[in-house]
Design a protein around this motif. Structure first.
Motif, mmCIF file in Angstrom:
data_model
loop_
_atom_site.group_PDB
_atom_site.id
_atom_site.type_symbol
_atom_site.label_atom_id
_atom_site.label_comp_id
_atom_site.label_asym_id
_atom_site.label_seq_id
_atom_site.Cartn_x
_atom_site.Cartn_y
_atom_site.Cartn_z
ATOM 1 N N UNK A 169 43.945 46.071 42.301
ATOM 2 C CA UNK A 169 43.454 47.413 42.041
ATOM 3 C C UNK A 169 43.061 47.582 40.579
ATOM 4 N N UNK A 170 43.908 47.112 39.677
ATOM 5 C CA UNK A 170 43.592 47.201 38.254
ATOM 6 C C UNK A 170 42.387 46.328 37.908
ATOM 7 N N UNK A 171 42.250 45.199 38.599
ATOM 8 C CA UNK A 171 41.093 44.333 38.382
ATOM 9 C C UNK A 171 39.810 45.065 38.747
ATOM 10 N N UNK A 172 39.822 45.735 39.886
ATOM 11 C CA UNK A 172 38.646 46.493 40.329
ATOM 12 C C UNK A 172 38.291 47.578 39.322
ATOM 13 N N UNK A 173 39.309 48.246 38.804
ATOM 14 C CA UNK A 173 39.074 49.342 37.862
ATOM 15 C C UNK A 173 38.586 48.821 36.510
ATOM 16 N N UNK A 174 39.217 47.770 36.006
ATOM 17 C CA UNK A 174 38.885 47.254 34.678
ATOM 18 C C UNK A 174 37.467 46.713 34.609
ATOM 19 N N UNK A 175 37.009 46.091 35.684
ATOM 20 C CA UNK A 175 35.690 45.479 35.681
ATOM 21 C C UNK A 175 34.662 46.296 36.464
ATOM 22 N N UNK A 176 35.051 47.522 36.775
ATOM 23 C CA UNK A 176 34.139 48.502 37.391
ATOM 24 C C UNK A 176 33.414 47.915 38.612
ATOM 25 N N UNK A 177 34.193 47.393 39.550
ATOM 26 C CA UNK A 177 33.645 46.777 40.748
ATOM 27 C C UNK A 177 33.530 47.817 41.857
ATOM 28 N N UNK A 178 32.386 47.859 42.489
ATOM 29 C CA UNK A 178 32.106 48.811 43.557
ATOM 30 C C UNK A 178 33.046 48.609 44.737
ATOM 31 N N UNK A 179 33.326 49.697 45.461
ATOM 32 C CA UNK A 179 34.179 49.617 46.650
ATOM 33 C C UNK A 179 33.513 48.850 47.786
ATOM 34 N N UNK A 180 32.255 48.496 47.577
ATOM 35 C CA UNK A 180 31.578 47.647 48.558
ATOM 36 C C UNK A 180 32.248 46.266 48.629
ATOM 37 N N UNK A 181 32.902 45.868 47.545
ATOM 38 C CA UNK A 181 33.481 44.533 47.454
ATOM 39 C C UNK A 181 35.010 44.581 47.450
ATOM 40 N N UNK A 182 35.616 43.503 47.907
ATOM 41 C CA UNK A 182 37.073 43.369 47.849
ATOM 42 C C UNK A 182 37.399 42.071 47.100
ATOM 43 N N UNK A 183 38.420 42.101 46.250
ATOM 44 C CA UNK A 183 38.791 40.882 45.508
ATOM 45 C C UNK A 183 39.483 39.878 46.415
ATOM 46 N N UNK A 184 39.042 38.638 46.352
ATOM 47 C CA UNK A 184 39.616 37.571 47.168
ATOM 48 C C UNK A 184 40.524 36.681 46.322
ATOM 49 N N UNK A 185 39.975 36.178 45.227
ATOM 50 C CA UNK A 185 40.707 35.200 44.432
ATOM 51 C C UNK A 185 40.061 35.042 43.068
ATOM 52 N N UNK A 186 40.863 34.653 42.087
ATOM 53 C CA UNK A 186 40.352 34.221 40.794
ATOM 54 C C UNK A 186 40.459 32.699 40.757
ATOM 55 N N UNK A 187 39.443 32.043 40.226
ATOM 56 C CA UNK A 187 39.472 30.587 40.093
ATOM 57 C C UNK A 187 39.226 30.236 38.633
ATOM 58 N N UNK A 188 40.257 29.713 37.965
ATOM 59 C CA UNK A 188 40.133 29.285 36.576
ATOM 60 C C UNK A 188 39.541 27.882 36.558
ATOM 61 N N UNK A 189 38.546 27.664 35.688
ATOM 62 C CA UNK A 189 37.826 26.390 35.635
ATOM 63 C C UNK A 189 37.847 25.834 34.214
ATOM 64 N N UNK A 190 38.081 24.535 34.096
ATOM 65 C CA UNK A 190 38.055 23.900 32.783
ATOM 66 C C UNK A 190 38.540 22.464 32.881
ATOM 67 N N UNK A 191 38.910 21.904 31.739
ATOM 68 C CA UNK A 191 39.484 20.567 31.680
ATOM 69 C C UNK A 191 40.996 20.707 31.533
ATOM 70 N N UNK A 192 41.739 20.032 32.383
ATOM 71 C CA UNK A 192 43.193 20.134 32.329
ATOM 72 C C UNK A 192 43.722 19.570 31.016
ATOM 73 N N UNK A 193 44.598 20.323 30.339
ATOM 74 C CA UNK A 193 45.198 19.853 29.100
ATOM 75 C C UNK A 193 46.214 18.751 29.374
ATOM 76 N N UNK A 194 46.810 18.793 30.562
ATOM 77 C CA UNK A 194 47.770 17.771 30.978
ATOM 78 C C UNK A 194 47.768 17.720 32.500
#
Length: 216
Positions: A169-194
């Motif tokens: 809910x806070x994610x939707x509010x902070x990034x001003x996402x329309x109610x047309x969409x629902x949050x599924x998942x966040x995927x962090x991408x990069x090079x693993x430090x370990x």
């Protein structure tokens, strides 16, 4: 009385994206984070004592990173990753049917009359479906997209971390996402430090069954 914490994290420079120590102050119990521009003299000295190089052009970072950190319950991957992709489900995805099938026609994958019939079929089907059924389809499709994104990313030589635990809910509010969409998942991408820590999974015999469910 509000309690303020000095938080030191490793994160990307806003310009060169190289990782360095970054400092923010956090008012406990709130989502308020402030950068070095708003530090007191004592806070600046404390940050320097802990290895933070305070210089204006090196102290800036994306505002969204600090907004996302408490939303993701302070999981460090959201600030250490090169990018964080938010996978959303479209509750009005049927609106894209004509465009998708139109592209299939343009690519020579199906006749125009077949595409028209498919659009009419799915539009009619979706119009009679209960909202919860459409929501479930969005979750299923979003999970498949997330997994495919992680597999492609890995094939390109990068690493990922799926993050399902965050305040949606806070994610939707902070990034001003329309109610047309629902949050599924966040995927962090990069090079693993370990290397990631070893994990175990249930055996196939524990989760796969033939023709009937096992007795409890």
């Amino acid at each position: 009385m509000l309690c303020k914490q000095l938080v030191i994290i490793t994160g990307p420079c806003w310009r060169c994206r190289k990782f360095m120590k970054l400092a923010v102050t956090h008012v406990v119990g709130t989502g308020d984070y402030n950068g070095p521009d708003e530090f007191s003299k004592e806070e600046l000295n404390m940050a320097r004592d802990h290895g933070v190089f305070i210089k204006k052009q090196y102290s800036q970072t994306s505002k969204e990173i600090y907004e996302l950190l408490p939303i993701a319950f302070n999981q460090k991957q959201v600030v250490e990753a090169s990018a964080v992709v938010a996978v959303l489900g479209d509750l009005e995805n049927i609106r894209m049917a004509e465009k998708i099938y139109g592209q299939a026609v343009d690519a020579g994958f199906m006749p125009a009359d077949t595409a028209k019939s498919m659009v009419e079929h799915y539009t009619g089907m979706y119009s009679s479906m209960p909202p919860e059924a459409i929501r479930q389809i969005a979750y299923t499709d979003g999970g498949l997209v997330s997994m495919q994104l992680m597999l492609v990313t890995r094939a390109k030589g990068y690493d990922t971390v799926p993050i399902g635990g965050y305040d949606k809910q806070k994610f939707m509010e902070a990034f001003r996402i329309s109610e047309r969409y629902i949050p599924i998942m966040l995927v962090a991408i990069g090079k693993a430090a370990k290397p990631g820590h070893p994990t175990v999974r249930l055996a196939v015999d524990d989760v796969a069954f033939f023709n009937e469910m096992p007795k409890e």
